[in-house]
Design a protein around this motif. Structure first.
Motif, PDB file in Angstrom:
ATOM      1  N   ALA A 108      34.415  35.665  44.587  1.00 56.16           N
ATOM      2  CA  ALA A 108      35.604  35.554  43.639  1.00 56.16           C
ATOM      3  C   ALA A 108      35.047  35.708  42.315  1.00 56.16           C
ATOM      4  O   ALA A 108      35.629  36.425  41.422  1.00 56.16           O
ATOM      5  CB  ALA A 108      36.151  33.949  43.889  1.00 56.16           C
ATOM      6  N   HIS A 109      33.851  34.876  42.125  1.00 56.50           N
ATOM      7  CA  HIS A 109      33.223  35.481  40.868  1.00 56.50           C
ATOM      8  C   HIS A 109      33.078  36.952  40.574  1.00 56.50           C
ATOM      9  O   HIS A 109      33.216  37.247  39.340  1.00 56.50           O
ATOM     10  CB  HIS A 109      31.774  34.795  40.544  1.00 56.50           C
ATOM     11  N   SER A 110      32.528  37.801  41.376  1.00 57.16           N
ATOM     12  CA  SER A 110      32.304  39.135  41.388  1.00 57.16           C
ATOM     13  C   SER A 110      33.566  39.765  41.009  1.00 57.16           C
ATOM     14  O   SER A 110      33.713  40.907  40.148  1.00 57.16           O
ATOM     15  CB  SER A 110      31.740  39.784  42.775  1.00 57.16           C
ATOM     16  N   LEU A 111      34.752  39.423  41.522  1.00 55.26           N
ATOM     17  CA  LEU A 111      35.957  40.247  41.462  1.00 55.26           C
ATOM     18  C   LEU A 111      36.527  39.753  40.023  1.00 55.26           C
ATOM     19  O   LEU A 111      36.994  40.579  39.221  1.00 55.26           O
ATOM     20  CB  LEU A 111      37.040  39.522  42.319  1.00 55.26           C
ATOM     21  N   SER A 112      36.146  38.390  39.555  1.00 52.15           N
ATOM     22  CA  SER A 112      36.481  38.227  38.520  1.00 52.15           C
ATOM     23  C   SER A 112      35.879  38.918  37.228  1.00 52.15           C
ATOM     24  O   SER A 112      36.432  39.402  36.279  1.00 52.15           O
ATOM     25  CB  SER A 112      36.427  36.540  38.315  1.00 52.15           C
ATOM     26  N   LEU A 113      34.666  39.015  37.445  1.00 53.85           N
ATOM     27  CA  LEU A 113      33.645  39.990  36.611  1.00 53.85           C
ATOM     28  C   LEU A 113      34.157  41.413  36.266  1.00 53.85           C
ATOM     29  O   LEU A 113      34.679  41.794  35.559  1.00 53.85           O
ATOM     30  CB  LEU A 113      32.337  39.720  36.898  1.00 53.85           C
ATOM     31  N   LEU A 114      34.292  42.104  37.776  1.00 55.21           N
ATOM     32  CA  LEU A 114      34.636  43.430  37.736  1.00 55.21           C
ATOM     33  C   LEU A 114      36.120  43.738  37.256  1.00 55.21           C
ATOM     34  O   LEU A 114      36.507  44.957  36.942  1.00 55.21           O
ATOM     35  CB  LEU A 114      34.276  43.934  39.244  1.00 55.21           C
ATOM     36  N   THR A 115      37.087  42.817  37.297  1.00 54.96           N
ATOM     37  CA  THR A 115      38.206  43.087  36.982  1.00 54.96           C
ATOM     38  C   THR A 115      38.613  42.510  35.592  1.00 54.96           C
ATOM     39  O   THR A 115      39.551  42.854  34.781  1.00 54.96           O
ATOM     40  CB  THR A 115      39.441  42.133  37.894  1.00 54.96           C
ATOM     41  N   GLU A 116      37.467  42.091  34.856  1.00 56.22           N
ATOM     42  CA  GLU A 116      37.515  41.685  33.421  1.00 56.22           C
ATOM     43  C   GLU A 116      38.577  40.524  33.283  1.00 56.22           C
ATOM     44  O   GLU A 116      39.278  40.525  32.369  1.00 56.22           O
ATOM     45  CB  GLU A 116      37.778  43.058  32.468  1.00 56.22           C
ATOM     46  N   GLY A 117      38.335  39.588  34.180  1.00 50.81           N
ATOM     47  CA  GLY A 117      39.136  38.493  34.028  1.00 50.81           C
ATOM     48  C   GLY A 117      40.819  38.551  34.778  1.00 50.81           C
ATOM     49  O   GLY A 117      41.573  37.756  34.560  1.00 50.81           O
ATOM     50  N   ARG A 118      40.888  39.474  35.429  1.00 49.68           N
ATOM     51  CA  ARG A 118      42.159  39.602  35.946  1.00 49.68           C
ATOM     52  C   ARG A 118      42.320  39.180  37.468  1.00 49.68           C
ATOM     53  O   ARG A 118      43.389  39.471  38.053  1.00 49.68           O
ATOM     54  CB  ARG A 118      42.655  41.237  36.200  1.00 49.68           C
ATOM     55  N   PHE A 119      41.230  38.352  38.134  1.00 46.90           N
ATOM     56  CA  PHE A 119      41.346  37.866  39.474  1.00 46.90           C
ATOM     57  C   PHE A 119      41.601  36.441  39.316  1.00 46.90           C
ATOM     58  O   PHE A 119      41.248  35.756  38.525  1.00 46.90           O
ATOM     59  CB  PHE A 119      40.070  38.098  39.968  1.00 46.90           C
ATOM     60  N   GLU A 120      42.248  36.272  40.548  1.00 45.83           N
ATOM     61  CA  GLU A 120      42.722  34.648  40.602  1.00 45.83           C
ATOM     62  C   GLU A 120      42.581  34.415  42.108  1.00 45.83           C
ATOM     63  O   GLU A 120      42.836  35.067  42.827  1.00 45.83           O
ATOM     64  CB  GLU A 120      44.198  34.352  40.405  1.00 45.83           C
ATOM     65  N   MET A 121      41.661  33.303  42.413  1.00 44.07           N
ATOM     66  CA  MET A 121      41.193  32.855  43.719  1.00 44.07           C
ATOM     67  C   MET A 121      42.118  31.906  44.182  1.00 44.07           C
ATOM     68  O   MET A 121      42.144  30.674  43.847  1.00 44.07           O
ATOM     69  CB  MET A 121      39.799  32.178  43.581  1.00 44.07           C
ATOM     70  N   GLY A 122      43.179  32.406  45.181  1.00 42.63           N
ATOM     71  CA  GLY A 122      43.920  31.290  45.971  1.00 42.63           C
ATOM     72  C   GLY A 122      43.107  31.144  47.219  1.00 42.63           C
ATOM     73  O   GLY A 122      42.419  31.642  47.767  1.00 42.63           O
ATOM     74  N   ILE A 123      43.078  29.773  47.441  1.00 47.63           N
ATOM     75  CA  ILE A 123      42.217  29.072  48.492  1.00 47.63           C
ATOM     76  C   ILE A 123      43.042  28.039  49.076  1.00 47.63           C
ATOM     77  O   ILE A 123      43.666  27.226  48.536  1.00 47.63           O
ATOM     78  CB  ILE A 123      41.018  28.927  48.007  1.00 47.63           C
TER      79      ILE A 123
END
Length: 266
Positions: free
Chosen positions: A81-96
């Motif tokens: 999740a953190h990796s996706l947040s970083l690589l998308t420049e803040g466009r990732f949302e973690m649903g869990i």
């Protein structure tokens, strides 16, 4: 506190990859805010690669709908999740969430050494979010959407989630209203609507879902396939229950595009 409307689409891979990529672009062009993928090991590609691909194709926000916490150690989910947040420049949302009904059999079939009881799954959700916050550090905040039903899950979501969605079936409008009123004003309330008219979205609800029965129960998991009627009902659900984030299946995204054009951001 009235929040502006936004709309997401759960877009599993049900076609050849080029057709899926075209669908992702069409969803972005229709004004949806978020492209979401399910967490169904071996029946779908892993969420990380799918979401990275979607983020590279468009400027959509991307997210999991939702990570099933029993499938992975907490640190592994948080790292992805953190990796996706970083690589998308803040466009990732973690649903869990703690896992869909019947996940115990799925875990056994996949050779998991032990099937954690519900309270341990909920503890893993907490650990995942805490680890994600540590990885994010002080300068990043990956939004967390939590799927809940029971009172313990609701209490945890009220503490740690930015967005809350309810795991619903045929619960009536009255029941859902009661659940929604338990949350603080700054939490975004999301409503997954897997049934549009008589169309049932795959990977959002069970294959035996009966649209007519849901309509008869005044369930919140169904909307009309008429855009004008759907828009009116969506506004009612925000006014009465506070829902501002609506999530549909990909097969209904084109038909509901007029609703998104009318309401998104309002």
């Amino acid at each position: 506190m009235t929040k502006p409307f936004r709309f997401g689409v759960v877009a599993p891979l049900t076609t050849e990859v080029p057709a899926w990529r075209d669908r992702v672009r069409r969803i972005a062009d229709s004004g949806y805010s978020t492209l979401l993928v399910p967490d169904f090991p071996q029946t779908q590609p892993a969420p990380g690669p799918m979401l990275a691909t979607a983020a590279a194709l468009t400027d959509l926000r991307v997210g999991t709908w939702v990570y099933a916490s029993p499938f992975r150690p907490a640190w592994l989910t948080a790292w992805e999740a953190h990796s996706l947040s970083l690589l998308t420049e803040g466009r990732f949302e973690m649903g869990i969430g703690t896992g869909r009904p019947g996940i115990e059999d799925e875990l056994r079939a996949k050779g998991m050494p032990a099937v954690p009881p519900p309270h341990q799954r909920l503890a893993r959700v907490r650990e995942t979010v805490e680890t994600l916050r540590d990885l994010d550090g002080p300068d990043r905040h990956t939004p967390v959407a939590m799927a809940v039903l029971g009172p313990k899950a609701q209490a945890l979501a009220a503490e740690i989630a930015d967005t809350v969605t309810f795991v619903l079936g045929a619960q009536s409008r009255r029941e859902v209203t009661h659940m929604a009123r338990e949350f603080r004003a700054d939490v975004e309330l999301a409503l997954a609507v897997p049934v549009i008219g008589d169309s049932v979205a795959p990977y959002m609800t069970g294959p035996d879902t009966d649209p007519a029965a849901l309509r008869a129960a005044d369930a919140m998991t169904v909307l009309s396939d008429d855009p004008a009627a759907a828009a009116e009902e969506i506004e009612r659900r925000r006014d009465e229950n506070g829902f501002s984030y609506f999530v549909f299946g990909a097969d209904s995204a084109d038909g509901l595009a007029p609703v998104v054009a009318e309401l998104a951001g309002r």
